[in-house]
Design a protein around this motif. Structure first.
Motif, PDB file in Angstrom:
ATOM      1  N   ASN A  59       0.784  -1.242   0.000  1.00  0.00           N
ATOM      2  CA  ASN A  59       0.000   0.000   0.000  1.00  0.00           C
ATOM      3  C   ASN A  59       0.815   1.291   0.000  1.00  0.00           C
ATOM      4  O   ASN A  59       0.246   2.374  -0.121  1.00  0.00           O
ATOM      5  CB  ASN A  59      -0.977  -0.006   1.197  1.00  0.00           C
ATOM      6  N   THR A  60       2.151   1.206   0.163  1.00  0.00           N
ATOM      7  CA  THR A  60       2.955   2.424   0.360  1.00  0.00           C
ATOM      8  C   THR A  60       2.852   3.392  -0.826  1.00  0.00           C
ATOM      9  O   THR A  60       2.720   4.600  -0.637  1.00  0.00           O
ATOM     10  CB  THR A  60       4.423   2.065   0.646  1.00  0.00           C
ATOM     11  N   ALA A  61       2.885   2.858  -2.034  1.00  0.00           N
ATOM     12  CA  ALA A  61       2.838   3.746  -3.213  1.00  0.00           C
ATOM     13  C   ALA A  61       1.532   4.530  -3.255  1.00  0.00           C
ATOM     14  O   ALA A  61       1.500   5.685  -3.686  1.00  0.00           O
ATOM     15  CB  ALA A  61       3.018   2.931  -4.489  1.00  0.00           C
ATOM     16  N   PHE A  62       0.442   3.914  -2.791  1.00  0.00           N
ATOM     17  CA  PHE A  62      -0.843   4.604  -2.788  1.00  0.00           C
ATOM     18  C   PHE A  62      -0.855   5.727  -1.755  1.00  0.00           C
ATOM     19  O   PHE A  62      -1.230   6.863  -2.064  1.00  0.00           O
ATOM     20  CB  PHE A  62      -1.975   3.613  -2.494  1.00  0.00           C
ATOM     21  N   TRP A  63      -0.405   5.408  -0.549  1.00  0.00           N
ATOM     22  CA  TRP A  63      -0.567   6.363   0.549  1.00  0.00           C
ATOM     23  C   TRP A  63       0.510   7.439   0.586  1.00  0.00           C
ATOM     24  O   TRP A  63       0.386   8.411   1.347  1.00  0.00           O
ATOM     25  CB  TRP A  63      -0.594   5.624   1.894  1.00  0.00           C
ATOM     26  N   THR A  64       1.588   7.271  -0.193  1.00  0.00           N
ATOM     27  CA  THR A  64       2.652   8.290  -0.187  1.00  0.00           C
ATOM     28  C   THR A  64       2.822   8.968  -1.544  1.00  0.00           C
ATOM     29  O   THR A  64       3.600   9.912  -1.661  1.00  0.00           O
ATOM     30  CB  THR A  64       4.004   7.677   0.237  1.00  0.00           C
ATOM     31  N   GLY A  65       2.079   8.508  -2.561  1.00  0.00           N
ATOM     32  CA  GLY A  65       2.234   9.066  -3.906  1.00  0.00           C
ATOM     33  C   GLY A  65       1.948  10.558  -3.973  1.00  0.00           C
ATOM     34  O   GLY A  65       2.484  11.267  -4.838  1.00  0.00           O
ATOM     35  N   GLY A  66       1.106  11.021  -3.060  1.00  0.00           N
ATOM     36  CA  GLY A  66       0.740  12.432  -3.062  1.00  0.00           C
ATOM     37  C   GLY A  66       1.919  13.362  -2.851  1.00  0.00           C
ATOM     38  O   GLY A  66       1.859  14.558  -3.196  1.00  0.00           O
ATOM     39  N   ARG A  67       3.001  12.843  -2.293  1.00  0.00           N
ATOM     40  CA  ARG A  67       4.207  13.669  -2.099  1.00  0.00           C
ATOM     41  C   ARG A  67       4.672  14.236  -3.431  1.00  0.00           C
ATOM     42  O   ARG A  67       5.137  15.370  -3.523  1.00  0.00           O
ATOM     43  CB  ARG A  67       5.325  12.829  -1.458  1.00  0.00           C
ATOM     44  N   GLU A  68       4.520  13.429  -4.481  1.00  0.00           N
ATOM     45  CA  GLU A  68       4.870  13.892  -5.840  1.00  0.00           C
ATOM     46  C   GLU A  68       3.608  14.263  -6.622  1.00  0.00           C
ATOM     47  O   GLU A  68       3.658  14.403  -7.853  1.00  0.00           O
ATOM     48  CB  GLU A  68       5.620  12.794  -6.610  1.00  0.00           C
ATOM     49  N   GLY A  69       2.506  14.409  -5.933  1.00  0.00           N
ATOM     50  CA  GLY A  69       1.255  14.759  -6.612  1.00  0.00           C
ATOM     51  C   GLY A  69       0.681  13.625  -7.443  1.00  0.00           C
ATOM     52  O   GLY A  69      -0.106  13.857  -8.358  1.00  0.00           O
ATOM     53  N   ARG A  70       1.082  12.397  -7.142  1.00  0.00           N
ATOM     54  CA  ARG A  70       0.635  11.251  -7.951  1.00  0.00           C
ATOM     55  C   ARG A  70      -0.412  10.425  -7.207  1.00  0.00           C
ATOM     56  O   ARG A  70      -0.224  10.089  -6.038  1.00  0.00           O
ATOM     57  CB  ARG A  70       1.827  10.345  -8.281  1.00  0.00           C
TER      58      ARG A  70
ATOM     59  N   LYS B 141      -1.277  -1.168 -11.667  1.00  0.00           N
ATOM     60  CA  LYS B 141      -1.652  -1.534 -13.036  1.00  0.00           C
ATOM     61  C   LYS B 141      -0.819  -2.735 -13.484  1.00  0.00           C
ATOM     62  O   LYS B 141       0.353  -2.849 -13.126  1.00  0.00           O
ATOM     63  CB  LYS B 141      -1.418  -0.358 -13.985  1.00  0.00           C
ATOM     64  N   CYS B 142      -1.430  -3.601 -14.268  1.00  0.00           N
ATOM     65  CA  CYS B 142      -0.764  -4.810 -14.741  1.00  0.00           C
ATOM     66  C   CYS B 142      -0.019  -4.527 -16.040  1.00  0.00           C
ATOM     67  O   CYS B 142      -0.579  -3.965 -16.988  1.00  0.00           O
ATOM     68  CB  CYS B 142      -1.802  -5.907 -14.964  1.00  0.00           C
ATOM     69  N   GLY B 143       1.268  -4.922 -16.095  1.00  0.00           N
ATOM     70  CA  GLY B 143       2.069  -4.731 -17.297  1.00  0.00           C
ATOM     71  C   GLY B 143       1.733  -5.732 -18.392  1.00  0.00           C
ATOM     72  O   GLY B 143       2.141  -5.560 -19.540  1.00  0.00           O
ATOM     73  N   ASP B 144       0.989  -6.772 -18.040  1.00  0.00           N
ATOM     74  CA  ASP B 144       0.638  -7.785 -19.040  1.00  0.00           C
ATOM     75  C   ASP B 144      -0.744  -7.571 -19.640  1.00  0.00           C
ATOM     76  O   ASP B 144      -0.892  -7.506 -20.844  1.00  0.00           O
ATOM     77  CB  ASP B 144       0.727  -9.188 -18.414  1.00  0.00           C
ATOM     78  N   CYS B 145      -1.757  -7.442 -18.787  1.00  0.00           N
ATOM     79  CA  CYS B 145      -3.122  -7.322 -19.326  1.00  0.00           C
ATOM     80  C   CYS B 145      -3.638  -5.889 -19.297  1.00  0.00           C
ATOM     81  O   CYS B 145      -4.683  -5.598 -19.876  1.00  0.00           O
ATOM     82  CB  CYS B 145      -4.083  -8.262 -18.587  1.00  0.00           C
ATOM     83  N   GLY B 146      -2.921  -4.992 -18.617  1.00  0.00           N
ATOM     84  CA  GLY B 146      -3.307  -3.584 -18.627  1.00  0.00           C
ATOM     85  C   GLY B 146      -4.412  -3.214 -17.657  1.00  0.00           C
ATOM     86  O   GLY B 146      -4.823  -2.060 -17.575  1.00  0.00           O
ATOM     87  N   GLU B 147      -4.922  -4.201 -16.902  1.00  0.00           N
ATOM     88  CA  GLU B 147      -6.018  -3.918 -15.962  1.00  0.00           C
ATOM     89  C   GLU B 147      -5.478  -3.371 -14.640  1.00  0.00           C
ATOM     90  O   GLU B 147      -4.303  -3.538 -14.306  1.00  0.00           O
ATOM     91  CB  GLU B 147      -6.816  -5.196 -15.700  1.00  0.00           C
ATOM     92  N   PHE B 148      -6.385  -2.750 -13.889  1.00  0.00           N
ATOM     93  CA  PHE B 148      -6.015  -2.150 -12.597  1.00  0.00           C
ATOM     94  C   PHE B 148      -6.477  -3.037 -11.437  1.00  0.00           C
ATOM     95  O   PHE B 148      -7.499  -3.725 -11.537  1.00  0.00           O
ATOM     96  CB  PHE B 148      -6.638  -0.770 -12.465  1.00  0.00           C
ATOM     97  N   THR B 149      -5.723  -2.992 -10.370  1.00  0.00           N
ATOM     98  CA  THR B 149      -6.058  -3.749  -9.161  1.00  0.00           C
ATOM     99  C   THR B 149      -6.090  -2.801  -7.972  1.00  0.00           C
ATOM    100  O   THR B 149      -5.088  -2.176  -7.632  1.00  0.00           O
ATOM    101  CB  THR B 149      -5.017  -4.865  -8.916  1.00  0.00           C
ATOM    102  N   HIS B 150      -7.286  -2.669  -7.400  1.00  0.00           N
ATOM    103  CA  HIS B 150      -7.425  -1.843  -6.200  1.00  0.00           C
ATOM    104  C   HIS B 150      -8.448  -2.487  -5.276  1.00  0.00           C
ATOM    105  O   HIS B 150      -9.496  -2.904  -5.754  1.00  0.00           O
ATOM    106  CB  HIS B 150      -7.862  -0.412  -6.550  1.00  0.00           C
ATOM    107  N   PRO B 151      -8.205  -2.596  -3.986  1.00  0.00           N
ATOM    108  CA  PRO B 151      -6.994  -2.186  -3.280  1.00  0.00           C
ATOM    109  C   PRO B 151      -5.732  -2.834  -3.854  1.00  0.00           C
ATOM    110  O   PRO B 151      -5.813  -3.924  -4.417  1.00  0.00           O
ATOM    111  CB  PRO B 151      -7.248  -2.672  -1.841  1.00  0.00           C
ATOM    112  N   PRO B 152      -4.596  -2.146  -3.701  1.00  0.00           N
ATOM    113  CA  PRO B 152      -3.351  -2.632  -4.316  1.00  0.00           C
ATOM    114  C   PRO B 152      -2.918  -3.984  -3.771  1.00  0.00           C
ATOM    115  O   PRO B 152      -3.015  -4.239  -2.581  1.00  0.00           O
ATOM    116  CB  PRO B 152      -2.333  -1.546  -3.957  1.00  0.00           C
TER     117      PRO B 152
END
Ligand SMILES: [Zn+2]
Lengths: 134, 389
Positions: free
Chosen positions: A14-25, A30-41
């Motif tokens: 979960n770290t990328a989700f909860w700290t991404g805002g530091r860079e405004g992100r 996201k999956c590099g193979d099928c392109g689908e999203f997974t949330h919760p991470p």
């Protein structure tokens, strides 16, 4: 003055989700193979079970799928009313975020309102809140 | 060896109250004793114990008694026992006992759900330690940071969406709570929870909790234990009551994340229930629908096919259809809104009473033979179809 928001315990998932805002992100896995999203991470894709997944910065916009005006102070000194919404994220099909709609009166919020993310920082956690796009 | 059918043969319930001084383990034993007397069984004949959810560290008030506790203090020679949160909602404990019976693992199983949430609020140090954590993990990390702390806030968003899409009104939704209060007044065990019938005016002017759910749309913390005994079909000669057959069972979970599901599990579970029986919704004489929040029975009505999806509000308009003397009497004991948050088990308990004809003072007319009892309905759900043959 509101009490501090409950703080997620950071971990590998979960770290990328909860700290991404530091860079405004606003990071959604996201999956590099099928392109689908997974949330919760999670550490693998919930659509194809590939481990080739990584946080992906989405646009940070969306629409209000549903919302509630909460009047019950669930914690001491919590200011009410406030809006809890389920935001359907643009560019991440199937992903919804529970969040607060901020910077407007509670009466102004409606279904299908377009919203964008604003981050609220508290001790290194960047909470993704949303405001209406005028 | 041939498998057998599963029957409900015993019912027991402790005193139901708010801040009861009696320890939850003793409340549970009270309910067990009543159920054994009811069934005409002795402890020596019990060989299985099933509960939902079992012990939970930090949330003792939510589940203060484990199956292990009961086996220990009652000296039960158990052949199979189970207490687990990771099952499809509360009635899954009864479904698990039925599965064990059908496989010949046990002959007579105690199924119980004990809650001490009102008493726990009075003694948070002992019973509610998990509530004090300011660090959140697991599923609650996606809701609590936004002060969406209660299931009321999560359910409210689906109720609001139903109103937005299908035109359900608060006046319609209010019939769930009004019907519950009327029925609770006919149930002696609900007197500590409901003392007067709710009016539409009072409902409409009640304070909002999380729109559109007001105070009367939310069940109340209660202290109680409810017991159901499940027996094997080839052991019925040992019981003295009219047995009620578990004619079909269903349960489902799509995703545990409340905010990621499009529809509540009541829809999938409801559709599955009818695939496992020759009965249809039209055969049902009474429904006991989980009503932790007033919106949930709406989803069960639609999910089980008593009306089309989106029509639940219009189905209960005015309240006469779901009244005790209506075409589909609902939550005849008061439900959780009227009889307290028994957390799932009150529904099976009442369904069996109605089918036996023992729902004194609130008995559905016309000799009911088929009932549905449900639990949950949010991200996960379970349903039982109960028949008196
Ligand atoms: Zn994938």
């Amino acid at each position: 003055m509101n009490p501090p928001r409950p703080r997620p315990k950071l971990d590998q998932e979960n770290t990328a989700f909860w700290t991404g805002g530091r860079e405004g992100r606003l990071n959604i896995v996201k999956c590099g193979d099928c392109g689908e999203f997974t949330h919760p991470p999670r550490l693998l894709c919930r659509h194809c079970q590939s481990e080739n997944v990584a946080p992906h910065a989405v646009a940070g916009t969306g629409v209000i799928d549903s919302f509630t005006v909460n009047h019950q102070p669930w914690a001491r000194d919590l200011e009410v009313p406030y809006v809890i919404a389920r935001v359907k994220l643009d560019g991440a099909p199937g992903v919804y975020l529970t969040t607060n709609i901020v910077h407007c009166p509670v009466e102004a919020v409606d279904f299908e309102d377009k919203v964008r993310v604003v981050f609220e920082e508290q001790d290194g956690i960047f909470y993704p809140l949303f405001e209406r796009i005028a | 060896m041939a498998s057998t059918e599963a029957y409900i043969t015993g019912l027991g319930q402790s005193e139901v109250g708010v801040r009861l001084p009696r320890h939850p383990l003793l409340l549970t034993v009270d309910a067990v004793r009543e159920a054994l007397d009811d069934a005409g069984l002795t402890l020596g004949q019990i060989d299985g114990v099933f509960t939902y959810p079992g012990k939970m560290n930090g949330y003792t008030a939510f589940s203060p008694v484990s199956s292990d506790d009961l086996i220990e203090v009652l000296g039960i020679k158990s052949k199979w026992h189970l207490g687990a949160m990771e099952q499809p909602a509360q009635l899954s404990a009864i479904a698990a006992a039925a599965m064990a019976v059908k496989q010949g693992l046990v002959r007579h199983a105690i199924c119980f759900r004990t809650v001490y949430e009102a008493g726990g609020m009075a003694d948070p140090g002992t019973y509610m330690s998990g509530m004090k954590q300011d660090t959140v993990t697991g599923p609650s990390q996606w809701t609590s940071p936004f002060w969406a702390t209660s299931a009321a806030c999560w359910t409210a968003q689906y109720a609001a969406r139903h109103m937005h899409r299908y035109g359900m009104t608060r006046e319609q939704l209010g019939q769930i709570a009004i019907n519950a209060s009327k029925n609770a007044m006919r149930n002696p065990r609900a007197r500590a929870i409901t003392r007067e019938a709710l009016t539409l005016d009072k409902y409409m002017s009640a304070r909002m909790i999380s729109s559109p759910l007001c105070l009367y749309d939310c069940d109340r913390f209660t202290d109680a234990s409810t017991v159901v005994i499940v027996s094997a079909g080839d052991a019925l000669d040992e019981v003295t009551t009219t047995p009620v057959r578990i004619a079909a069972m269903a349960g489902s979970v799509d995703r545990y994340s409340w905010d990621q599901v499009e529809w509540f599990a009541a829809y999938e579970t409801g559709a599955d229930l009818w695939k496992r029986t020759d009965y249809t919704a039209e055969d049902v004489d009474t429904v006991q629908f989980y009503d932790g929040f007033a919106f949930l029975p709406i989803t069960w009505l639609e999910g089980l096919g008593f009306c089309e999806k989106g029509e639940g509000g219009r189905f209960i308009e005015g309240g006469s259809r779901i009244a005790l003397d209506g075409e589909l009497p609902m939550n005849t004991f008061g439900g959780q809104l009227g009889a307290g948050r028994l957390h799932g088990f009150g529904f099976a308990h009442e369904a069996v009473n109605q089918l036996r004809g023992t729902a004194t003072g609130r008995q559905v007319a016309g000799d009911p033979k088929l009932a549905v009892a449900t639990s949950g309905g949010g991200p996960m759900a379970a349903a039982l179809l109960l028949a008196r043959d």
